[in-house]
Design an enzyme around this catalytic site. Structure first.
Site, mmCIF file in Angstrom:
data_model
loop_
_atom_site.group_PDB
_atom_site.id
_atom_site.type_symbol
_atom_site.label_atom_id
_atom_site.label_comp_id
_atom_site.label_asym_id
_atom_site.label_seq_id
_atom_site.Cartn_x
_atom_site.Cartn_y
_atom_site.Cartn_z
ATOM 1 N N SER A 145 0.445 -0.950 0.013
ATOM 2 C CA SER A 145 -0.255 0.214 0.143
ATOM 3 C C SER A 145 1.178 1.658 -0.232
ATOM 4 C CB SER A 145 -0.924 0.159 1.516
ATOM 5 O OG SER A 145 -2.034 1.588 1.230
ATOM 6 N N TYR A 159 -1.365 -0.608 10.070
ATOM 7 C CA TYR A 159 -1.927 -0.387 8.854
ATOM 8 C C TYR A 159 -0.296 -0.110 8.017
ATOM 9 C CZ TYR A 159 -3.379 -0.989 4.075
ATOM 10 O OH TYR A 159 -3.832 -1.005 2.752
HETATM 11 P P1 NAP Z 1 -12.130 -5.792 0.449
HETATM 12 O O1 NAP Z 1 -12.823 -5.068 -0.923
HETATM 13 O O2 NAP Z 1 -11.705 -5.577 2.096
HETATM 14 O O3 NAP Z 1 -11.629 -7.486 -0.076
HETATM 15 C C1 NAP Z 1 -11.082 -7.743 1.060
HETATM 16 C C2 NAP Z 1 -10.928 -9.126 -0.024
HETATM 17 O O4 NAP Z 1 -9.649 -9.959 1.053
HETATM 18 C C3 NAP Z 1 -12.697 -9.631 0.401
HETATM 19 O O5 NAP Z 1 -12.298 -10.489 -1.004
HETATM 20 C C4 NAP Z 1 -12.306 -10.780 1.938
HETATM 21 O O6 NAP Z 1 -12.740 -11.893 1.842
HETATM 22 C C5 NAP Z 1 -10.567 -11.016 2.301
HETATM 23 N N1 NAP Z 1 -10.073 -10.790 3.540
HETATM 24 C C6 NAP Z 1 -9.988 -10.311 4.288
HETATM 25 N N2 NAP Z 1 -9.404 -11.067 5.484
HETATM 26 C C7 NAP Z 1 -9.248 -11.603 5.007
HETATM 27 C C8 NAP Z 1 -8.365 -12.891 5.437
HETATM 28 N N3 NAP Z 1 -8.481 -13.014 7.047
HETATM 29 N N4 NAP Z 1 -8.065 -14.195 5.239
HETATM 30 C C9 NAP Z 1 -8.710 -14.399 3.937
HETATM 31 N N5 NAP Z 1 -9.160 -13.571 3.574
HETATM 32 C C10 NAP Z 1 -9.444 -12.081 3.845
HETATM 33 O O7 NAP Z 1 -10.222 -5.196 0.045
HETATM 34 P P2 NAP Z 1 -9.296 -4.598 -0.853
HETATM 35 O O8 NAP Z 1 -9.636 -2.817 -0.680
HETATM 36 O O9 NAP Z 1 -9.643 -5.100 -2.776
HETATM 37 O O10 NAP Z 1 -7.804 -4.706 -0.653
HETATM 38 C C11 NAP Z 1 -6.795 -5.983 -1.080
HETATM 39 C C12 NAP Z 1 -5.837 -5.435 -0.642
HETATM 40 O O11 NAP Z 1 -5.124 -4.177 -1.463
HETATM 41 C C13 NAP Z 1 -5.694 -5.674 0.856
HETATM 42 O O12 NAP Z 1 -4.547 -6.072 1.483
HETATM 43 C C14 NAP Z 1 -5.229 -4.124 1.101
HETATM 44 O O13 NAP Z 1 -4.446 -3.531 2.355
HETATM 45 C C15 NAP Z 1 -4.871 -3.414 -0.151
HETATM 46 N N6 NAP Z 1 -4.977 -1.733 -0.267
HETATM 47 C C16 NAP Z 1 -5.972 -1.474 -0.944
HETATM 48 C C17 NAP Z 1 -6.628 -0.004 -0.631
HETATM 49 C C18 NAP Z 1 -7.290 0.584 -1.501
HETATM 50 O O14 NAP Z 1 -7.583 1.761 -1.187
HETATM 51 N N7 NAP Z 1 -8.729 -0.441 -1.737
HETATM 52 C C19 NAP Z 1 -5.626 0.592 -0.673
HETATM 53 C C20 NAP Z 1 -3.400 0.105 -0.982
HETATM 54 C C21 NAP Z 1 -3.681 -1.012 -0.493
HETATM 55 P P3 NAP Z 1 -14.440 -11.964 2.759
HETATM 56 O O15 NAP Z 1 -15.225 -11.319 1.153
HETATM 57 O O16 NAP Z 1 -14.635 -13.363 3.103
HETATM 58 O O17 NAP Z 1 -14.379 -11.238 3.686
#
Ligand code: NAP
Length: 250
Positions: A145, A159
């Site tokens: 991130s 985080y």
């Molecule tokens: P999201 O929309 O909240 O989706 C999270 C996904 O991870 C879901 O499929 C969820 O499964 C799964 N998950 C959560 N906790 C888990 C666990 N303990 N074990 C296995 N699966 C788990 O998140 P996102 O925004 O797509 O983020 C994905 C990645 O990108 C993360 O690492 C996040 O830190 C990183 N990121 C995101 C952003 C942003 O702005 N969105 C920015 C920088 C980095 P369920 O559906 O079963 O809950």
């Protein structure tokens, strides 16, 4: 039997992970879509992949649990019999807090899921893909991130620290397995419009942050997936230990 390569996407059921799963399938990967609890969302991704003629399975596992990680990789072994790529995407945030308000339980959960989970998954993948273990090589893409660089003051420095660990893991592991056919790279997404912000109590965060982004808008999950697919592809055959900002210039 299909000879197409197999990709495991942790947290592949929603947000960035779902976009990666769908895009990878459209480019010929067979995909294991991991999820923590939302089976319906994972099955929707699998159905979309199958409807487009691809192959996918949904695998439930909490990457914050070492036993469940082992079981997840065994499920992939049983179903596909091979592994060619891992996207360490599953990650969590928490409610905005200063460090002097954070509980030990919160910080431990953050590190268990974001850091220990990614390291354990990478280890399982290396055991299967590294030529040192008789594997045919493979690719790991870690989702870090921009928080790793910016520190997320006043929101979630825990985080941000967990994502800085992912950057360091990427550099070290890339060098560790560079002669074993395994490439390891990372993406640092900026503010991407997914559900993660609502899970941290800030449903409008992606839109609210837009003025702080040079491109003046949040990113889309597909824009991150495009970069992940580059690292997964042979076009990146000489790229390892790289960390790519996908952040609209932030
Ligand atoms: P999201 O929309 O909240 O989706 C999270 C996904 O991870 C879901 O499929 C969820 O499964 C799964 N998950 C959560 N906790 C888990 C666990 N303990 N074990 C296995 N699966 C788990 O998140 P996102 O925004 O797509 O983020 C994905 C990645 O990108 C993360 O690492 C996040 O830190 C990183 N990121 C995101 C952003 C942003 O702005 N969105 C920015 C920088 C980095 P369920 O559906 O079963 O809950």
């Amino acid at each position: 039997m299909s000879e197409n390569p197999v990709l495991l996407v942790t947290g592949g059921s929603r947000g960035i992970g779902a976009a990666v799963s769908l895009m990878a399938a459209s480019r010929g990967w067979r995909v294991a879509v991991n999820y923590a609890s939302n089976r319906q969302a994972a099955e929707k991704v699998v159905s979309e992949i199958e409807a487009a003629g691809g192959e996918a399975i949904a695998v439930e596992a909490d990457v914050g649990n070492a036993t469940e990680i082992v079981a997840m990789f065994l499920a992939v072994d049983r179903h596909f019999g091979r592994l060619d790529g891992l996207v360490n995407n599953a990650g969590i945030v928490d409610m905005p807090q200063r460090i002097d308000e954070m509980s030990a339980e919160r910080i431990e959960r953050m590190m268990r899921v974001n850091v220990i989970g990614s390291i354990l998954c990478a280890g399982e993948a290396v055991r299967r893909m590294s030529t040192k273990h008789g594997g045919k090589g493979g690719v790991i893409v870690n989702i870090s991130s921009m928080a790793a660089k910016l520190g997320s003051p006043g929101q979630y420095v825990d985080y941000a620290a967990s994502k800085a660990a992912i950057d360091t893991l990427t550099i070290g592991l890339a060098r560790e397995v560079a002669t074993e056919g395994v490439r390891v790279n990372a993406i640092r997404p900026g503010v991407i419009d997914t559900d993660i912000h609502a899970s941290g109590g800030l449903p409008d965060r992606a839109r609210d942050m837009a003025p702080s982004v040079p491109m003046q808008r949040p990113g889309r999950a597909e824009e991150v997936a495009d970069a992940v697919l580059y690292f997964l592809s042979p076009a990146a055959s000489y790229v390892t230990g790289a960390i790519l900002d996908v952040s609209g210039g932030r």
